[in-house]
Scaffold this motif. Structure first.
Motif: not given
Lengths: 70, 153
Positions: A1-4, A6-8, A10, A13-14, B107-108
């Motif tokens: 979830m945190i990674g998703s 962060l991806w969104l 980034i 930001l781009a 998932v993380v």
């Protein structure tokens, strides 16, 4: 979830920076101009072309639909 | 009638090519992943673009037109203006590396591929992304060819 998130972040930001670059009338470097800079020399053009091919094969020939994951 | 067709020849060509490309993209994105047909459907536009790229002399080392064109497109900039892109790319590479270390389908922290997989669930999603991919590959080559043709006139 945190990674998703962060991806969104980034990706946002781009996109945001690209919009700023385009609105600044060449004051800042847009992704298109960065691509042109890389493409000045032939190895750069070949590298960009190779990245484009990799994305095509990786995304459209080797994708896995999440619902079918084991 | 013939006069009307020849007057709008460029428009007709664009419409026909757009329909053809869209049809190809729709068929191509309906194929089963990891199948030989899906690989071939991606390789075909690659071969077409590579052929156009080479014949437009963009890869020929003996000419300087392409180099001058891309230099002109890049314009003048300082290394400071590249920094935001470097930071964004490094953040992306870092997150991708963490995702891969965690197994790729965590998932993380998912990888970018896993994130994109969600956009590929529907046929229309794959179709739109395929068109964007084709456009990204075609656009710089098309611009270069157009500039070459304008210079020759």
């Amino acid at each position: 979830m945190i990674g998703s998130i962060l991806w969104l972040g980034i990706i946002g930001l781009a996109l945001g920076w690209e919009i700023i670059c385009r609105l600044s009338h060449n004051r800042f470097l847009s992704i298109g101009r960065l691509g042109s800079f890389i493409a000045i020399r032939i190895p750069g053009r070949i590298a960009l072309f190779a990245i484009w091919i990799f994305i095509g094969i990786h995304v459209f020939s080797r994708y896995t639909i999440p619902t079918t994951w084991p | 009638m013939i006069g009307l067709i020849s007057k709008y020849r460029h428009v007709w060509t664009t419409v026909i090519v757009s329909i053809g490309v869209s049809f190809y993209a729709w068929i191509s994105t309906g194929l089963k992943p990891f199948s030989p047909a899906s690989y071939i459907s991606v390789v075909i536009p690659v071969i077409i673009l590579a052929t156009i790229f080479v014949t437009s002399a963009a890869l020929s080392p003996s000419q300087i037109k392409a180099r001058d064109y891309y230099r002109q497109q890049a314009g003048d900039f300082s290394t400071k203006t590249v920094l935001p892109w470097v930071i964004i790319f490094l953040c992306g590479i870092g997150l991708e590396a963490i995702g891969l270390v965690l197994g790729g389908r965590s998932v993380v922290v998912p990888t970018l591929s896993t994130m994109i997989d969600y956009l590929l669930i529907t046929h229309i999603g794959r179709f739109i992304l395929f068109l964007i991919w084709l456009e990204v590959g075609w656009m710089p080559v098309n611009k270069f060819i157009n500039r070459n043709q304008r210079d020759q006139l």
